[in-house]
Design a protein around this motif. Structure first.
Motif, PDB file in Angstrom:
ATOM      1  N   ASP A 126       0.819  -1.221   0.000  1.00 24.23           N
ATOM      2  CA  ASP A 126       0.000   0.000   0.000  1.00 24.23           C
ATOM      3  C   ASP A 126       0.850   1.268   0.000  1.00 24.23           C
ATOM      4  OD1 ASP A 126      -2.269  -1.529   0.002  1.00 24.23           O
ATOM      5  OD2 ASP A 126      -2.614  -1.363   2.160  1.00 24.23           O
ATOM      6  N   ASP A 127       2.030   1.204   0.615  1.00 28.34           N
ATOM      7  CA  ASP A 127       2.897   2.387   0.669  1.00 28.34           C
ATOM      8  C   ASP A 127       4.278   2.096   0.092  1.00 28.34           C
ATOM      9  OD1 ASP A 127       4.059   0.808   2.597  1.00 28.34           O
ATOM     10  OD2 ASP A 127       3.745   2.190   4.260  1.00 28.34           O
ATOM     11  N   ASN A 128       4.313   1.140  -0.877  1.00 33.41           N
ATOM     12  CA  ASN A 128       5.572   0.754  -1.522  1.00 33.41           C
ATOM     13  C   ASN A 128       6.602   0.274  -0.516  1.00 33.41           C
ATOM     14  OD1 ASN A 128       4.759   1.268  -4.224  1.00 33.41           O
ATOM     15  ND2 ASN A 128       5.076   3.457  -3.888  1.00 33.41           N
ATOM     16  N   TYR A 129       6.109  -0.459   0.497  1.00 35.05           N
ATOM     17  CA  TYR A 129       6.979  -1.141   1.452  1.00 35.05           C
ATOM     18  C   TYR A 129       7.903  -0.179   2.202  1.00 35.05           C
ATOM     19  CZ  TYR A 129       5.394  -4.728  -1.802  1.00 35.05           C
ATOM     20  OH  TYR A 129       4.622  -5.511  -2.622  1.00 35.05           O
ATOM     21  N   THR A 130       7.332   0.904   2.697  1.00 35.16           N
ATOM     22  CA  THR A 130       8.119   1.865   3.478  1.00 35.16           C
ATOM     23  C   THR A 130       8.785   1.188   4.664  1.00 35.16           C
ATOM     24  OG1 THR A 130       6.720   3.709   2.831  1.00 35.16           O
ATOM     25  CG2 THR A 130       8.002   3.979   4.855  1.00 35.16           C
ATOM     26  N   GLY A 131       8.056   0.351   5.360  1.00 36.67           N
ATOM     27  CA  GLY A 131       8.614  -0.399   6.476  1.00 36.67           C
ATOM     28  C   GLY A 131       8.445   0.296   7.810  1.00 36.67           C
ATOM     29  N   LEU A 132       7.887  -0.441   8.797  1.00 32.60           N
ATOM     30  CA  LEU A 132       7.680   0.093  10.127  1.00 32.60           C
ATOM     31  C   LEU A 132       8.088  -0.938  11.170  1.00 32.60           C
ATOM     32  CD1 LEU A 132       4.091   1.605   9.706  1.00 32.60           C
ATOM     33  CD2 LEU A 132       6.225   2.908   9.836  1.00 32.60           C
ATOM     34  N   GLU A 133       8.633  -0.468  12.279  1.00 34.84           N
ATOM     35  CA  GLU A 133       8.935  -1.362  13.388  1.00 34.84           C
ATOM     36  C   GLU A 133       7.632  -1.704  14.102  1.00 34.84           C
ATOM     37  OE1 GLU A 133      11.977  -0.160  16.067  1.00 34.84           O
ATOM     38  OE2 GLU A 133      13.329   0.508  14.472  1.00 34.84           O
ATOM     39  N   ILE A 134       7.436  -2.979  14.392  1.00 31.20           N
ATOM     40  CA  ILE A 134       6.236  -3.435  15.082  1.00 31.20           C
ATOM     41  C   ILE A 134       6.623  -4.444  16.153  1.00 31.20           C
ATOM     42  CG2 ILE A 134       4.714  -3.046  13.109  1.00 31.20           C
ATOM     43  CD1 ILE A 134       4.895  -6.027  12.506  1.00 31.20           C
ATOM     44  N   ASP A 135       5.677  -4.704  17.068  1.00 28.82           N
ATOM     45  CA  ASP A 135       5.889  -5.722  18.093  1.00 28.82           C
ATOM     46  C   ASP A 135       5.180  -7.024  17.738  1.00 28.82           C
ATOM     47  OD1 ASP A 135       7.489  -4.183  19.854  1.00 28.82           O
ATOM     48  OD2 ASP A 135       5.696  -3.172  20.611  1.00 28.82           O
ATOM     49  N   SER A 136       4.039  -6.911  17.058  1.00 30.20           N
ATOM     50  CA  SER A 136       3.289  -8.096  16.671  1.00 30.20           C
ATOM     51  C   SER A 136       2.265  -7.718  15.605  1.00 30.20           C
ATOM     52  CB  SER A 136       2.566  -8.717  17.877  1.00 30.20           C
ATOM     53  OG  SER A 136       1.605  -7.819  18.398  1.00 30.20           O
ATOM     54  N   SER A 137       1.819  -8.728  14.853  1.00 28.29           N
ATOM     55  CA  SER A 137       0.796  -8.468  13.843  1.00 28.29           C
ATOM     56  C   SER A 137       0.158  -9.780  13.405  1.00 28.29           C
ATOM     57  CB  SER A 137       1.385  -7.767  12.624  1.00 28.29           C
ATOM     58  OG  SER A 137       0.370  -7.450  11.688  1.00 28.29           O
ATOM     59  N   ILE A 138      -1.128  -9.719  13.105  1.00 25.59           N
ATOM     60  CA  ILE A 138      -1.838 -10.796  12.428  1.00 25.59           C
ATOM     61  C   ILE A 138      -2.338 -10.208  11.121  1.00 25.59           C
ATOM     62  CG2 ILE A 138      -3.795 -12.379  12.475  1.00 25.59           C
ATOM     63  CD1 ILE A 138      -3.635 -12.321  15.517  1.00 25.59           C
ATOM     64  N   LYS A 139      -2.006 -10.862  10.029  1.00 26.35           N
ATOM     65  CA  LYS A 139      -2.323 -10.275   8.732  1.00 26.35           C
ATOM     66  C   LYS A 139      -2.999 -11.279   7.808  1.00 26.35           C
ATOM     67  CE  LYS A 139      -2.533  -7.048   5.696  1.00 26.35           C
ATOM     68  NZ  LYS A 139      -3.477  -5.933   5.886  1.00 26.35           N
ATOM     69  N   ILE A 140      -4.003 -10.786   7.116  1.00 32.79           N
ATOM     70  CA  ILE A 140      -4.636 -11.504   6.021  1.00 32.79           C
ATOM     71  C   ILE A 140      -4.761 -10.516   4.875  1.00 32.79           C
ATOM     72  CG2 ILE A 140      -6.691 -12.718   5.230  1.00 32.79           C
ATOM     73  CD1 ILE A 140      -7.350 -13.276   8.166  1.00 32.79           C
ATOM     74  N   ASN A 141      -4.315 -10.893   3.709  1.00 28.72           N
ATOM     75  CA  ASN A 141      -4.476 -10.016   2.556  1.00 28.72           C
ATOM     76  C   ASN A 141      -5.706 -10.435   1.776  1.00 28.72           C
ATOM     77  OD1 ASN A 141      -2.530  -8.069   2.730  1.00 28.72           O
ATOM     78  ND2 ASN A 141      -1.570  -8.574   0.793  1.00 28.72           N
ATOM     79  N   SER A 142      -6.645  -9.526   1.635  1.00 28.73           N
ATOM     80  CA  SER A 142      -7.888  -9.834   0.949  1.00 28.73           C
ATOM     81  C   SER A 142      -8.392  -8.594   0.235  1.00 28.73           C
ATOM     82  CB  SER A 142      -8.937 -10.306   1.968  1.00 28.73           C
ATOM     83  OG  SER A 142     -10.214 -10.398   1.385  1.00 28.73           O
ATOM     84  N   ASN A 143      -9.165  -8.821  -0.828  1.00 28.66           N
ATOM     85  CA  ASN A 143      -9.810  -7.703  -1.521  1.00 28.66           C
ATOM     86  C   ASN A 143     -11.069  -7.239  -0.793  1.00 28.66           C
ATOM     87  OD1 ASN A 143      -8.063  -7.253  -3.721  1.00 28.66           O
ATOM     88  ND2 ASN A 143      -8.880  -9.040  -4.780  1.00 28.66           N
ATOM     89  N   SER A 144     -11.391  -7.903   0.318  1.00 28.00           N
ATOM     90  CA  SER A 144     -12.559  -7.538   1.116  1.00 28.00           C
ATOM     91  C   SER A 144     -12.100  -7.121   2.511  1.00 28.00           C
ATOM     92  CB  SER A 144     -13.531  -8.714   1.215  1.00 28.00           C
ATOM     93  OG  SER A 144     -14.583  -8.418   2.112  1.00 28.00           O
ATOM     94  N   PRO A 145     -11.878  -5.839   2.741  1.00 27.61           N
ATOM     95  CA  PRO A 145     -11.390  -5.371   4.047  1.00 27.61           C
ATOM     96  C   PRO A 145     -12.288  -5.781   5.213  1.00 27.61           C
ATOM     97  CG  PRO A 145     -11.197  -3.631   2.413  1.00 27.61           C
ATOM     98  CD  PRO A 145     -11.995  -4.736   1.780  1.00 27.61           C
ATOM     99  N   ASP A 146     -13.606  -5.773   5.013  1.00 23.48           N
ATOM    100  CA  ASP A 146     -14.520  -6.145   6.094  1.00 23.48           C
ATOM    101  C   ASP A 146     -14.333  -7.606   6.490  1.00 23.48           C
ATOM    102  OD1 ASP A 146     -15.559  -3.603   6.133  1.00 23.48           O
ATOM    103  OD2 ASP A 146     -17.306  -4.093   4.884  1.00 23.48           O
ATOM    104  N   HIS A 147     -14.201  -8.480   5.494  1.00 23.68           N
ATOM    105  CA  HIS A 147     -13.978  -9.904   5.760  1.00 23.68           C
ATOM    106  C   HIS A 147     -12.630 -10.106   6.453  1.00 23.68           C
ATOM    107  CE1 HIS A 147     -14.245 -14.214   5.308  1.00 23.68           C
ATOM    108  NE2 HIS A 147     -13.160 -14.253   4.560  1.00 23.68           N
ATOM    109  N   GLU A 148     -11.637  -9.397   5.977  1.00 20.91           N
ATOM    110  CA  GLU A 148     -10.299  -9.473   6.564  1.00 20.91           C
ATOM    111  C   GLU A 148     -10.329  -9.049   8.028  1.00 20.91           C
ATOM    112  OE1 GLU A 148      -6.136  -7.026   5.945  1.00 20.91           O
ATOM    113  OE2 GLU A 148      -7.287  -7.601   4.177  1.00 20.91           O
ATOM    114  N   ASP A 149     -10.976  -7.930   8.306  1.00 20.60           N
ATOM    115  CA  ASP A 149     -11.058  -7.429   9.681  1.00 20.60           C
ATOM    116  C   ASP A 149     -11.796  -8.411  10.588  1.00 20.60           C
ATOM    117  OD1 ASP A 149      -9.719  -5.142   8.920  1.00 20.60           O
ATOM    118  OD2 ASP A 149     -11.514  -3.904   8.769  1.00 20.60           O
ATOM    119  N   MET A 150     -12.851  -9.030  10.069  1.00 19.39           N
ATOM    120  CA  MET A 150     -13.620  -9.986  10.866  1.00 19.39           C
ATOM    121  C   MET A 150     -12.768 -11.195  11.249  1.00 19.39           C
ATOM    122  SD  MET A 150     -16.983 -12.208   9.796  1.00 19.39           S
ATOM    123  CE  MET A 150     -15.962 -13.259   8.737  1.00 19.39           C
ATOM    124  N   LEU A 151     -12.044 -11.756  10.281  1.00 21.10           N
ATOM    125  CA  LEU A 151     -11.208 -12.926  10.558  1.00 21.10           C
ATOM    126  C   LEU A 151     -10.086 -12.594  11.533  1.00 21.10           C
ATOM    127  CD1 LEU A 151     -10.863 -14.615   7.039  1.00 21.10           C
ATOM    128  CD2 LEU A 151     -12.376 -15.247   8.929  1.00 21.10           C
TER     129      LEU A 151
END
Length: 211
Positions: A126-151
């Motif tokens: 989404d931002d050409n892989y700018t890159g951010l420091e994080i502590d944790s993340s759960i990620k699903i890539n989907s064309n449906s943001p609502d479905h992604e957020d629900m899961l």
């Protein structure tokens, strides 16, 4: 689509992902399940661990770039800049071959920095892989943001509840992998598989786990 969990825990980096690969029409409609044994986490030089969700073509081209230039990582180069270049290379290759299809992808990069401990970076197309420091993340890539957020919300709730009920049990990397694998396998989505692959990175190297 992939479900991917990446966390910093104690002095470790932990990543778990499902192993399903599907052929779609480019817009998340499944045409065929190609494999349930595809590793979506890569170990580089026994010092870096990279996981991805989204277009496999982008990841494979990025990994080709990394493999060809991995010796650079043994120098004092900034890992963020190196991996950003690799991921953008994969994205540009995808766009050249698949015009009109959104190049959705995210990457997580983990490594152990001397005197500072585990480092975890998140990158998004989404931002050409700018890159951010994080502590944790759960990620699903989907064309449906609502479905992604629900899961993702369901998965967070499951992990939180399990760890709250059995806090003493999940005291080690291996035990955490069990709950992450369970969280992924219980997800009700045909594009997310029931087999998982995990990597734990510490200062002594990387260990692989299959569930």
């Amino acid at each position: 689509m992939t479900m991917l969990i990446a966390v910093k825990f104690d002095n470790s980096i932990i990543m778990t992902a499902d192993k399903r690969v599907t052929t779609t029409n480019g817009f998340d409609r499944i045409l065929k399940v190609e494999s349930d044994e595809y590793k979506k986490i890569k170990i580089i030089n026994k010092k870096y661990v990279i996981s991805f969700a989204g277009r496999i073509f982008i990841a494979e081209k990025a990994f080709d770039f990394i493999d060809q230039k991995s010796d650079i990582l043994n120098s004092n180069i900034d890992p963020l800049l190196f991996f950003r270049e690799a991921f953008n290379y994969g994205k540009s290759c995808f766009e050249a071959y698949h015009s009109g299809i959104t190049p959705l992808s995210v990457f997580f990069v983990g490594y152990i920095k001397p005197d500072e401990g585990p480092q975890l970076l998140g990158f998004s197309s989404d931002d050409n892989y700018t890159g951010l420091e994080i502590d944790s993340s759960i990620k699903i890539n989907s064309n449906s943001p609502d479905h992604e957020d629900m899961l993702i919300s369901e998965t967070v709730n499951f992990i939180t509840k399990e760890m709250s009920n059995r806090h003493a049990y999940y005291h080690s990397n291996e035990k955490l992998l069990e709950i992450y694998a369970q969280a992924i396998k219980r997800t009700n989505d045909p594009m997310i598989g029931k087999t998982t692959y995990s990597v734990v990175l510490t200062s002594t190297g990387a260990e692989e786990y299959h569930h």
